[in-house]
Design a protein around this motif. Structure first.
Motif, PDB file in Angstrom:
ATOM      1  N   LEU A 247      17.300  36.685   6.574  1.00  0.00           N
ATOM      2  CA  LEU A 247      18.911  36.248   6.471  1.00  0.00           C
ATOM      3  C   LEU A 247      18.382  34.654   6.455  1.00  0.00           C
ATOM      4  O   LEU A 247      19.346  33.805   6.416  1.00  0.00           O
ATOM      5  CB  LEU A 247      19.544  36.349   7.918  1.00  0.00           C
ATOM      6  CG  LEU A 247      20.178  37.663   8.027  1.00  0.00           C
ATOM      7  CD1 LEU A 247      20.758  38.027   9.301  1.00  0.00           C
ATOM      8  CD2 LEU A 247      21.429  37.682   6.997  1.00  0.00           C
ATOM      9  N   LEU A 248      17.238  34.084   6.080  1.00  0.00           N
ATOM     10  CA  LEU A 248      17.006  32.715   5.971  1.00  0.00           C
ATOM     11  C   LEU A 248      17.813  31.847   5.194  1.00  0.00           C
ATOM     12  O   LEU A 248      18.341  31.015   5.146  1.00  0.00           O
ATOM     13  CB  LEU A 248      15.587  32.370   5.741  1.00  0.00           C
ATOM     14  CG  LEU A 248      14.589  32.403   7.117  1.00  0.00           C
ATOM     15  CD1 LEU A 248      13.201  32.251   6.810  1.00  0.00           C
ATOM     16  CD2 LEU A 248      15.091  31.549   8.237  1.00  0.00           C
ATOM     17  N   PRO A 249      17.983  32.438   3.975  1.00  0.00           N
ATOM     18  CA  PRO A 249      19.119  31.824   2.835  1.00  0.00           C
ATOM     19  C   PRO A 249      20.408  31.454   3.293  1.00  0.00           C
ATOM     20  O   PRO A 249      20.987  30.470   3.334  1.00  0.00           O
ATOM     21  CB  PRO A 249      18.936  32.747   1.610  1.00  0.00           C
ATOM     22  CG  PRO A 249      17.853  33.328   1.731  1.00  0.00           C
ATOM     23  CD  PRO A 249      17.576  33.781   3.126  1.00  0.00           C
ATOM     24  N   TYR A 250      20.871  32.680   4.225  1.00  0.00           N
ATOM     25  CA  TYR A 250      22.280  32.500   4.973  1.00  0.00           C
ATOM     26  C   TYR A 250      22.140  31.370   5.922  1.00  0.00           C
ATOM     27  O   TYR A 250      22.957  30.618   6.098  1.00  0.00           O
ATOM     28  CB  TYR A 250      22.735  33.711   5.368  1.00  0.00           C
ATOM     29  CG  TYR A 250      23.761  33.895   6.202  1.00  0.00           C
ATOM     30  CD1 TYR A 250      24.876  33.923   5.680  1.00  0.00           C
ATOM     31  CD2 TYR A 250      23.860  33.816   7.499  1.00  0.00           C
ATOM     32  CE1 TYR A 250      26.341  33.797   6.477  1.00  0.00           C
ATOM     33  CE2 TYR A 250      24.818  33.620   8.469  1.00  0.00           C
ATOM     34  CZ  TYR A 250      26.264  33.794   7.593  1.00  0.00           C
ATOM     35  OH  TYR A 250      27.371  33.758   8.376  1.00  0.00           O
ATOM     36  N   ILE A 251      21.024  31.496   6.753  1.00  0.00           N
ATOM     37  CA  ILE A 251      21.013  30.529   7.843  1.00  0.00           C
ATOM     38  C   ILE A 251      20.728  29.031   7.217  1.00  0.00           C
ATOM     39  O   ILE A 251      21.318  28.324   7.939  1.00  0.00           O
ATOM     40  CB  ILE A 251      19.842  31.113   8.685  1.00  0.00           C
ATOM     41  CG1 ILE A 251      20.180  32.325   9.342  1.00  0.00           C
ATOM     42  CG2 ILE A 251      19.706  29.680   9.803  1.00  0.00           C
ATOM     43  CD1 ILE A 251      18.949  32.874  10.259  1.00  0.00           C
ATOM     44  N   TYR A 252      19.801  28.936   6.433  1.00  0.00           N
ATOM     45  CA  TYR A 252      19.510  27.568   6.024  1.00  0.00           C
ATOM     46  C   TYR A 252      20.943  26.975   5.289  1.00  0.00           C
ATOM     47  O   TYR A 252      21.148  25.605   5.382  1.00  0.00           O
ATOM     48  CB  TYR A 252      18.408  27.432   5.068  1.00  0.00           C
ATOM     49  CG  TYR A 252      17.643  26.293   4.640  1.00  0.00           C
ATOM     50  CD1 TYR A 252      17.149  25.513   5.654  1.00  0.00           C
ATOM     51  CD2 TYR A 252      17.824  25.430   3.495  1.00  0.00           C
ATOM     52  CE1 TYR A 252      16.499  24.223   5.640  1.00  0.00           C
ATOM     53  CE2 TYR A 252      17.200  24.340   3.292  1.00  0.00           C
ATOM     54  CZ  TYR A 252      16.886  23.767   4.342  1.00  0.00           C
ATOM     55  OH  TYR A 252      16.060  22.475   4.185  1.00  0.00           O
ATOM     56  N   SER A 253      21.562  27.732   4.549  1.00  0.00           N
ATOM     57  CA  SER A 253      22.824  27.367   4.022  1.00  0.00           C
ATOM     58  C   SER A 253      23.692  26.830   4.882  1.00  0.00           C
ATOM     59  O   SER A 253      24.553  25.821   4.932  1.00  0.00           O
ATOM     60  CB  SER A 253      23.397  28.265   3.029  1.00  0.00           C
ATOM     61  OG  SER A 253      22.363  28.659   1.855  1.00  0.00           O
ATOM     62  N   THR A 254      23.904  27.830   5.936  1.00  0.00           N
ATOM     63  CA  THR A 254      24.808  27.424   7.130  1.00  0.00           C
ATOM     64  C   THR A 254      24.316  26.077   7.891  1.00  0.00           C
ATOM     65  O   THR A 254      25.139  25.324   8.269  1.00  0.00           O
ATOM     66  CB  THR A 254      24.754  28.563   8.196  1.00  0.00           C
ATOM     67  OG1 THR A 254      25.186  29.879   7.542  1.00  0.00           O
ATOM     68  CG2 THR A 254      25.443  28.306   9.414  1.00  0.00           C
ATOM     69  N   SER A 255      23.015  25.904   7.759  1.00  0.00           N
ATOM     70  CA  SER A 255      22.420  24.563   8.450  1.00  0.00           C
ATOM     71  C   SER A 255      22.998  23.455   7.766  1.00  0.00           C
ATOM     72  O   SER A 255      23.363  22.216   8.258  1.00  0.00           O
ATOM     73  CB  SER A 255      21.018  24.614   8.634  1.00  0.00           C
ATOM     74  OG  SER A 255      20.339  24.389   7.530  1.00  0.00           O
ATOM     75  N   TRP A 256      23.147  23.504   6.360  1.00  0.00           N
ATOM     76  CA  TRP A 256      24.098  22.565   5.570  1.00  0.00           C
ATOM     77  C   TRP A 256      25.373  22.498   5.901  1.00  0.00           C
ATOM     78  O   TRP A 256      25.615  21.202   5.985  1.00  0.00           O
ATOM     79  CB  TRP A 256      23.489  22.826   3.997  1.00  0.00           C
ATOM     80  CG  TRP A 256      24.254  21.845   3.031  1.00  0.00           C
ATOM     81  CD1 TRP A 256      25.145  22.063   2.426  1.00  0.00           C
ATOM     82  CD2 TRP A 256      23.610  20.205   3.166  1.00  0.00           C
ATOM     83  NE1 TRP A 256      25.391  21.002   1.536  1.00  0.00           N
ATOM     84  CE2 TRP A 256      24.578  19.842   1.896  1.00  0.00           C
ATOM     85  CE3 TRP A 256      22.890  19.598   3.695  1.00  0.00           C
ATOM     86  CZ2 TRP A 256      24.323  18.579   1.478  1.00  0.00           C
ATOM     87  CZ3 TRP A 256      22.948  18.440   3.077  1.00  0.00           C
ATOM     88  CH2 TRP A 256      23.338  17.744   2.176  1.00  0.00           C
ATOM     89  N   GLU A 257      25.838  23.318   5.800  1.00  0.00           N
ATOM     90  CA  GLU A 257      27.482  23.517   6.439  1.00  0.00           C
ATOM     91  C   GLU A 257      27.536  22.604   7.696  1.00  0.00           C
ATOM     92  O   GLU A 257      28.416  21.805   7.916  1.00  0.00           O
ATOM     93  CB  GLU A 257      28.003  24.739   6.447  1.00  0.00           C
ATOM     94  CG  GLU A 257      29.316  24.887   7.150  1.00  0.00           C
ATOM     95  CD  GLU A 257      30.644  24.188   5.993  1.00  0.00           C
ATOM     96  OE1 GLU A 257      31.573  23.991   6.467  1.00  0.00           O
ATOM     97  OE2 GLU A 257      30.103  24.168   4.865  1.00  0.00           O
TER      98      GLU A 257
END
Length: 464
Positions: A247-257
């Motif tokens: 899930l890292l692509p989802y989590i990292y993108s969420t961290s940008w949000e």
């Protein structure tokens, strides 16, 4: 491997730091941890004192090993042999009583600002035991403290995290398995089946927190202590570690949000579904990012777990792809390896490769899992992962848009660039539905595969 160094804000009387701080009246003269050591906390409210603290960290640690993070313990700070008069002691900004709650944020800010001034090639990462509003600005992630290893304490972690997030502080985590675990040694420690169940349920919850981190006393936490492959506890731990990494692509993108658009990771249901009054008092479920509803199991030996699905969306059982209407409670079967997870209709979930560490493989062949039933969007964010070049605009965003009515996924033009960016990549697209593979299977059933070079692509998927 990454290395995090533990530091404390108190100094014994014979240390070089204490001598210098004492000479400048930059010590707050009350007893701190460890007891009977003569340790006293430094005046974190004084910018010069924060500079002195960093000077010693840099001289003795950072310039030699360039560690990847700081574990800041006792950032309340510990206050032993407490006396009422201690609160009247003067700091640089007034009495200790008047500024006590800001101790952590001042201590964190000192380390963060000084490291960033030293180098922008390594991001500041801080794990800290206490928090204050705005502390996330300093790269800080707060853990819930040295909590007991009990089911009751696990249950309390969820509303604690949500209340913390509702205060506008997005970065939170807990000691997976609880910190004080000595009581479980009576039954075998990590081999105690009762502790194994508690640990696995806590780890399942931890996989859907901003930081997933196992830590504690008395009982070792490395996966091999819990058995070997084929044992239910080992297999369950491995299952959720792999799930977290995929899930890292989802989590990292969420961290940008979170950092760029004032979002948060752990979202109380009322934040996204305020019109549904049933969500207003729910403290044992939350959204992780914008798409994943998490309902941790916090009781032992349960076969089913009640989950409320908010009104205003349809929901997919992550493990089965079964679709439910919102506005109802359901009973989810919960064998030890299953924590209830539901995906909001209209979600686009990027799914990364199976890895042993975060940067092992590039994201050149991502799966995009679409959960139909509503229109949806997701922005995939990428950068160099460990420097501050993104502050100068060196990053990229790719917007995915799902049109539910005509079953079309649009992969938008890539915006931005950064050194090392993937110029070409593949996306493998899967639309959730009955009879389709679900959950954490190695590879879902792919409906379409597309090559992407940064230019817009529209993909028409099969009709319902």
């Amino acid at each position: 491997a990454k290395l995090m160094i533990v530091t404390w804000p108190g100094f014994g009387s014979k240390t070089e730091q204490r001598k210098e701080l004492d000479s400048k009246n930059m010590i707050i003269n009350f007893v701190t941890y460890p007891p009977n050591s003569g340790a006293r906390p430094y005046d974190v409210y004084n910018p010069e004192a924060r500079g002195i603290y960093w000077k010693y960290l840099k001289r003795g640690i950072f310039r030699y090993i360039g560690n990847d993070g700081w574990w800041l313990d006792s950032t309340e700070p510990d206050h032993n042999d407490r006396k009422e008069s201690d609160y009247n002691l003067l700091t640089h900004l007034g009495t200790y009583r008047s500024v006590k709650n800001a101790f952590s944020v001042m201590h964190n800010s000192g380390i963060s600002t000084h490291q960033k001034a030293q180098t922008k090639d390594k991001r500041v990462v801080i794990l800290t035991r206490s928090g204050f509003i705005g502390q996330q600005r300093w790269g800080s992630n707060t853990w819930s403290g040295d909590v007991q290893s009990t089911w009751d304490m696990l249950e309390k972690q969820i509303p604690a995290a949500l209340n913390y997030s509702l205060m506008g502080i997005p970065n939170w985590n807990s000691d997976i398995g609880g910190f004080f675990a000595g009581e479980w040694n009576k039954g075998g420690g990590a081999k105690n089946p009762e502790y194994q169940e508690l640990y696995l349920r806590w780890l399942q919850f931890g996989a859907f927190c901003p930081m997933m981190r196992s830590h504690g006393t008395n009982v070792p936490r490395e996966i091999w202590n819990f058995g070997e492959r084929g044992d239910w506890c080992f297999d369950g731990i491995e299952k959720y570690i792999h799930l977290r990494y995929r899930l890292l692509p989802y989590i990292y993108s969420t961290s940008w949000e979170v950092s760029q658009h004032n979002g948060t990771f752990m979202r109380a249901l009322v934040m996204d579904f305020p019109a549904d009054k049933n969500t207003h008092d729910i403290g044992n479920e939350y959204l992780f990012g914008s798409s994943i509803l998490v309902a941790p199991v916090t009781k032992p030996n349960v076969k089913k777990w009640s989950v409320y699905l908010p009104q205003g969306s349809d929901w997919y059982d992550f493990w089965t792809n079964h679709k439910y209407s919102g506005g109802q409670s359901i009973e989810k079967e919960t064998p030890k390896e299953i924590m209830p997870l539901y995906i909001k209709a209209g979600s686009i979930l990027p799914w990364g490769p199976k890895v042993q560490y975060s940067s092992e493989k590039k994201w050149n062949d991502l799966e995009l899992n679409i959960y139909p039933g509503a229109d949806g969007q997701f922005t995939l964010y990428e950068d160099e992962f460990d420097n501050y070049n993104y502050e100068a605009g060196l990053y990229s965003e790719i917007l995915f848009t799902w049109n539910d009515a005509d079953r079309t996924l649009t992969i938008g033009d890539r915006k931005g660039n950064f050194p090392g960016m993937l110029k070409k990549r593949n996306f493998r697209i899967s639309v959730a539905g009955p009879g389709k593979a679900a959950g954490d299977v190695e590879t879902l059933q792919i409906d379409k595969a597309v090559s992407y070079n940064g230019k817009q692509v529209k993909i028409k998927l099969l009709d319902k």
